[in-house]
Write an enzyme that holds these catalytic residues in place. Structure first.
Site, short mmCIF file in Angstrom:
data_model
loop_
_atom_site.label_atom_id
_atom_site.label_comp_id
_atom_site.label_asym_id
_atom_site.label_seq_id
_atom_site.Cartn_x
_atom_site.Cartn_y
_atom_site.Cartn_z
N HIS A 1 0.71 -1.17 -0.04
CA HIS A 1 -0.22 0.28 -0.11
C HIS A 1 0.78 0.98 0.13
CE1 HIS A 1 -3.93 1.50 1.57
NE2 HIS A 1 -3.53 2.70 1.00
N LEU B 1 2.36 6.51 -4.77
CA LEU B 1 3.36 7.23 -5.67
C LEU B 1 3.19 8.49 -6.45
CD1 LEU B 1 5.55 4.04 -6.88
CD2 LEU B 1 5.86 5.57 -4.65
N ARG B 2 1.97 8.76 -6.39
CA ARG B 2 1.36 9.89 -7.20
C ARG B 2 1.62 10.40 -8.60
NH1 ARG B 2 -1.89 9.98 -3.21
NH2 ARG B 2 -1.47 11.07 -1.17
N HIS C 1 -10.77 -0.40 1.01
CA HIS C 1 -10.70 0.80 1.81
C HIS C 1 -12.08 0.63 2.53
CE1 HIS C 1 -9.94 5.08 2.58
NE2 HIS C 1 -11.18 4.95 3.04
N ASP D 1 0.82 2.81 3.76
CA ASP D 1 -0.08 3.85 3.23
C ASP D 1 0.66 5.12 3.13
OD1 ASP D 1 -2.49 5.13 2.51
OD2 ASP D 1 -3.54 5.06 4.32
O1 DOR Z 1 -4.87 8.91 4.41
C1 DOR Z 1 -5.12 8.40 3.48
N1 DOR Z 1 -4.33 9.02 2.47
N2 DOR Z 1 -5.92 7.26 3.39
C2 DOR Z 1 -6.10 7.13 2.06
O2 DOR Z 1 -6.86 6.13 2.16
C3 DOR Z 1 -5.73 7.68 0.56
C4 DOR Z 1 -4.57 8.30 1.15
C5 DOR Z 1 -4.06 9.20 0.07
O3 DOR Z 1 -4.16 8.96 -1.12
O4 DOR Z 1 -3.68 10.50 0.40
#
Ligand code: DOR
Length: 432
Positions: free
Chosen positions: A60, A63-64, A181, A307
């Site tokens: 999880h 990487l954006r 999720h 995460d």
């Molecule tokens: O805190 C979180 N950020 N939880 C998520 O499920 C998504 C993630 C995000 O993409 O920033």
């Protein structure tokens, strides 16, 4: 021939130090310390009794890329992963554009290979655009060169039970896993922080534990009827552990992950109103954190997943309601696990190998990760100095973003080296 000798390492932190001889991407031999004579060109890593483990696998990671390269790229995120001891990461689908088709997952996969610091496995979205309305082309993504094996709308819950049922049914046919999720959206409208006395006193709108637990229970039932495997993302509540225990007791094929931050941080952090602590699911009560640790130790929760969620300064340095949820995790995960699980005696280093490498590799079906430390196995390895400490500085982390909730904290355990298929990807805090 690419040769490395790791001299004097303790496998899983157990027994006498040994020499590990790595040649051409594989563990060639493991012998008594001093017994291995390396070739002239061999690189020598002096382990001095440090702990050798199989490379970590993160189910999880955000990487954006594509879309938010101002916060992380596959390049920078891969560097953070290598420095954190990871040899494989799963890149979540909530990019822009969303990874809900073969073009995007193939791009992520290819970029990961070009960077070459960690195996980047794209996660495919379950629904088109993460909108929860229509199933994405899971089969096309699974059969693409990216070979997608994990599907998730992470960041959003697949809330519609019919869609979730269909996704689970398809997943069995495709031999892949759906990772949920778990957040019933009707129960978290406007939610800001863990529902309880603290949130009420500080003026945050409550985020009930039942939002998570009700979806986990529902999906376990759906998975049972579909004969499917189900994975639960970022477990955060005591009640979810109860549900998982019940489901596993019935033989339902469910696995679960917990994040490092849910092993350490509690809603006490809310008092500062600092959005660095805003995360989804939210930081919970002390009793939940205690339960996460015990469930990870006894296997009800299978593994640790970061995460890792990089965010831009403007999305974190603002009022709580406007801030995006999420925190960095790749470079601090090992240290948080050492602090919360190893130091208190809940896990030994063999246990760390289980929850950070072996179980995640099994859950995702990676044949060459999370393997035993033995001759003939792929040399995906991490060397850990268990006695060293370091101080976290967000600005010094490899990520583009710097939103770490551990700023200034002194933490135990340092990654000395990471090897991906016998190649050094990080050493003494530096890449390559
Ligand atoms: O805190 C979180 N950020 N939880 C998520 O499920 C998504 C993630 C995000 O993409 O920033």
């Amino acid at each position: 021939m690419n040769e490395i000798v790791i001299r004097g390492a303790r496998l899983y932190g157990e027994g006498d130090p040994v020499d590990v001889h790595v040649a051409d991407g594989t563990i060639a031999t493991i012998g008594e310390a001093g017994a291995v004579t390396p070739g002239e060109d061999a690189e020598v890593i002096e382990a001095r009794g440090q702990v050798l483990l199989p490379g970590f696998v993160d189910l999880h990671t955000h990487l954006r890329e594509p879309g938010r390269e101002d916060t992380e790229t596959i390049d920078s995120g891969s560097a953070a992963a290598a420095l954190g001891g990871y040899t494989a990461v799963f890149a979540m689908a909530n990019t822009d554009p969303v990874a809900d088709n073969a073009v995007v997952v193939e791009h992520v996969w290819r970029r990961g290979r070009e960077v070459g610091l960690v195996d980047v496995h794209p996660v495919g979205a379950v629904t088109v655009g993460l909108k929860g309305e229509k199933l994405a082309e899971m089969g096309t993504m699974a059969k693409s060169v990216a070979g997608v094996r994990l599907f998730s709308d992470d960041g959003h819950c697949v809330a519609d039970p019919l869609l979730m049922r269909r996704a689970l049914e398809y997943s069995t046919a495709l031999g892949v896993v759906v990772a949920q999720h778990a957040e019933e959206p009707r129960l978290t409208v406007g939610a800001q922080a863990h529902e309880g006395e603290r949130a009420a006193r500080l003026g945050y709108t409550g985020w009930p534990s039942s939002a998570e637990e009700s979806i986990v229970a529902r999906d376990c039932v759906l998975a049972r009827h579909a004969g499917a495997r189900l994975h639960i993302c970022h477990v955060s509540t005591t009640g979810t552990v109860d549900v998982l225990g019940w489901a596993k007791g019935l033989g339902i094929d469910v696995s679960a992950e917990v994040t490092p931050h849910h092993l350490l941080l509690t809603d006490e952090r809310l008092a500062t109103y600092d959005p660095v602590n805003k995360v989804n699911p939210p930081l919970r009560a002390g009793a939940d954190v205690e339960r996460m640790r015990r469930a990870l130790a006894d296997g009800v929760i299978d593994c640790v997943a970061t995460d890792h969620a990089p965010h831009a300064v403007q999305d974190k340095d603002c009022e709580w309601a406007a801030a995006r949820p999420g925190m960095l995790g790749l470079q601090t995960a090992l240290s948080i696990v050492a602090e919360t699980m190893v130091r208190p005696g809940l896990l030994d280093w063999r246990g760390v190998a289980r929850v950070m490498s072996e179980r995640p590799a099994e859950i995702a079906g990676l044949p060459d990760q999370g393997r035993p430390l033995a001759a003939g196995e792929p040399a995906n390895l991490v060397l850990v100095d268990p006695d060293a400490e370091w101080t976290v500085r967000g600005a010094e982390l490899a990520s583009v973003a710097a939103n770490t909730p551990y700023e200034g904290m002194r933490l135990p355990a340092v990654v000395s080296a990471t090897l991906l298929r016998g190649r050094i990807t990080s050493r003494e805090g530096k890449i390559g």
